[in-house]
Design a protein around this motif. Structure first.
Motif: not given
Length: 109
Positions: A58-65
Motif C-alpha cells: 500500500e502506498v502511503t504519503v507523509q502527512l505532517g499536520t
C-alpha cells in the motif's frame, strides 16, 4: 639531502571510506525478500514449490499536520479504547466525512 628520519613512526596507510550498501536505495522502499531455494524432500510427495508473488504494498504519503489539543486527546482516547492506530482513526474519519467526493477504486474516473 634526503635522509630518512628514523625517529618518526611509520603511519599505516589510510583507508578510503566505503560507500554504504544501500547507497542508491530510497529509505522508504523495503527490499524484496530473497527467494528461498526449495530443497527436495525425500518420500513419495516430493514436490518443488513455486515462490509466491510478493504482496502488493500500500502506498502511503507523509502527512505532517498539526492538530489542536482536544483532537490529540480524542485520538489518544481512541487509541486506548478502540485499540486502533492514530493513522487508522484519521483515515476512517476522513473517509466517513469526505469519502463520497472521490470515486471508489472499482469505478473508472
Amino acid at each position: 639531502m634526503t635522509e630518512e628520519k628514523r625517529d618518526r613512526p611509520t603511519l599505516p596507510v589510510r583507508r578510503v571510506p566505503r560507500p554504504a550498501p544501500d547507497l542508491g536505495r530510497d529509505p522508504i522502499d523495503v527490499p524484496l525478500p530473497s527467494p528461498v531455494e526449495a530443497t527436495p524432500r525425500s518420500g513419495p510427495s516430493s514436490r518443488v514449490s513455486t515462490p509466491l508473488p510478493a504482496p502488493k504494498r500500500e502506498v502511503t504519503v507523509q502527512l505532517g499536520t498539526r492538530v489542536n489539543e482536544r483532537t490529540k486527546d480524542l485520538l489518544d482516547h481512541l487509541k486506548i479504547t478502540q485499540r486502533q492506530d492514530i493513522r487508522v482513526s484519521i483515515e476512517l474519519a476522513i473517509e466517513e466525512k469526505y469519502g463520497h467526493l472521490l470515486p471508489r477504486d472499482d469505478q473508472s474516473i
